[in-house]
Design a protein around this motif. Structure first.
Motif, PDB file in Angstrom:
ATOM      1  N   LYS A  64      -5.431   0.811  -1.936  1.00 38.59           N
ATOM      2  CA  LYS A  64      -6.254   0.891  -3.160  1.00 38.59           C
ATOM      3  C   LYS A  64      -6.871   2.270  -3.325  1.00 38.59           C
ATOM      4  N   SER A  65      -7.159   2.924  -2.183  1.00 35.50           N
ATOM      5  CA  SER A  65      -7.775   4.263  -2.255  1.00 35.50           C
ATOM      6  C   SER A  65      -6.711   5.361  -2.379  1.00 35.50           C
ATOM      7  N   GLN A  66      -5.473   4.989  -2.735  1.00 35.92           N
ATOM      8  CA  GLN A  66      -4.367   5.925  -3.004  1.00 35.92           C
ATOM      9  C   GLN A  66      -3.864   6.658  -1.761  1.00 35.92           C
ATOM     10  N   GLN A  67      -4.165   6.115  -0.580  1.00 34.37           N
ATOM     11  CA  GLN A  67      -3.560   6.705   0.616  1.00 34.37           C
ATOM     12  C   GLN A  67      -2.177   6.094   0.773  1.00 34.37           C
ATOM     13  N   GLN A  89      -6.779  -3.759   2.258  1.00 32.97           N
ATOM     14  CA  GLN A  89      -7.494  -2.481   2.473  1.00 32.97           C
ATOM     15  C   GLN A  89      -6.537  -1.446   3.068  1.00 32.97           C
ATOM     16  N   ASN A  90      -6.761  -1.100   4.366  1.00 35.16           N
ATOM     17  CA  ASN A  90      -5.926  -0.069   4.977  1.00 35.16           C
ATOM     18  C   ASN A  90      -4.916  -0.628   5.961  1.00 35.16           C
TER      19      ASN A  90
END
Ligand code: FES
Ligand SMILES: [Fe+2]
Length: 362
Positions: A64-67, A89-90
């Motif tokens: 979601k954080s574009q990583q 998440q990650n």
């Protein structure tokens, strides 16, 4: 580049049989480089995306954080593709028993394992970078990734150019396409659009990890080809005479570029960057990724009007090349070996380079 210029003064005087120490079609692409494995737009948030390099399954994950990260696409438990899993998440959870992996491929949770029990070993992670509208992965030895230069594609950043992207599956060993791009003697294949164009090799040169050829063309290209070449011409400085444009094609292992510059200019009208990624273990299929940077005409917005025609022209040329290299692969499979009688010195050099820099297929 260390230049060892060799102007062609004569053709080989033997019977044109060319000795490459091993069968080029049995040489794998060296994995210790950065390769585009997907276009940016294909890897959507929390939608795992399955790709592969030479038969190794790899999953690309965007959080979601574009990583963006890349893992072996194979759960360490029962080898289910992680690309069938759920991104949280990650981390990514395998869809079968929900083993959960972090960005380094480590198992961080097994839901049914009692607290305090050691966690099982995880999966391989790959160095991964997003650039030039693509997701690049380093499929080889991860610790080398920092020391291997990342592709440097300057015109991609320039507002003077608009980039056309290519992403195609081609059923052949990558080397057929690499040879095809360096080989300007096959205009006959493109006779519909380029039949009246006659290429002349100006010079060829090579170094430790590269081969380069410069060509000049005589004759009128088809109007759609002309359009691609004419669009970015600067009326005040660039000649209208296509006979004087110089095309430079370079294989700098493992990438290729093709640039067309008007006389006396080093600002290309066209600047192509390509990489051919082996998909399967035998490397008889490849995923071709390309970026064609086309210099914009002075009139704002005109490039967008011309774009569909430019697209049409490049699609036709690529389709013809795809058809012919796939026929080459079929012929190779039928005869069970490389019988090529290559007589063009540029291709002899490219074949040698690909043999030396690649890795044997096991
Ligand atoms: S197969 Fe992946 S968690 Fe069991
Ligand atoms: Fe071609």
């Amino acid at each position: 580049m260390v230049q060892t210029n060799q102007k062609i003064t004569h053709l080989p005087d033997n019977n044109y049989s060319v000795k490459v120490s091993s069968d080029l079609r049995k040489i794998g692409l060296n994995p210790n480089f950065w390769y585009p494995l997907a276009q940016t737009k294909e890897v959507k948030v929390e939608k795992p995306y399955a790709v592969s390099f030479g038969g190794d399954p790899i999953v690309l994950i965007r959080t979601k954080s574009q990583q963006v990260f890349a893992l072996e696409d194979r759960c360490a438990h029962r080898q289910i593709p992680l690309s069938m899993g759920i991104v949280c998440q990650n981390t990514i959870k395998c869809s079968y028993h929900a083993w959960e992996y972090n960005q380094t491929g480590k198992v961080v949770k097994v839901p049914y394992l009692p607290e305090g029990c050691p966690l099982p070993k995880g999966v391989k992670s790959y160095p991964c970078r997003e650039a030039y509208g693509h997701i690049f992965v380093f499929p080889g030895t991860a610790k080398l990734a920092e020391t291997v230069p990342f592709p440097d594609i300057k015109n991609w950043f320039s507002s003077d150019y608009k980039t056309m992207y290519f992403s195609r599956l081609v059923n052949c060993h990558y080397s057929f396409l690499k040879e095809n791009l360096m080989d300007m003697n096959h205009q006959f294949l493109h006779r519909r659009f380029m039949g009246k164009v006659k290429p002349t090799l100006l010079e060829n040169s090579k170094g430790d990890n590269w081969v380069e050829a410069k060509f000049k063309f005589r004759g009128e290209p088809h109007p759609s080809a002309k359009l691609v070449l004419a669009a970015g011409r600067k009326p005040e400085s660039d000649s209208e005479d296509y006979d004087f444009d110089v095309m430079t094609i370079t294989t700098e292992y493992p990438y290729q570029t093709l640039r067309v510059c008007p006389p006396g200019s080093d600002e290309p009208l066209l600047d192509l960057w390509v990489a051919y990624i082996p998909v399967d273990q035998e490397q008889k299929k490849n995923h071709s990724f390309g970026m064609l940077m086309i210099r914009k005409p002075k009139i704002p917005g005109l490039i967008n009007l011309l774009w569909p025609l430019m697209r049409y022209f490049t699609n036709v040329i690529f389709a013809e090349d795809k058809m012919i290299v796939e026929a080459e692969q079929k012929a190779y499979d039928l005869q069970g070996g490389d019988w090529n009688q290559e007589i063009f010195p540029v291709l002899v050099d490219v074949r040698e380079l690909l043999s030396q820099k690649g890795v044997p297929l096991t």
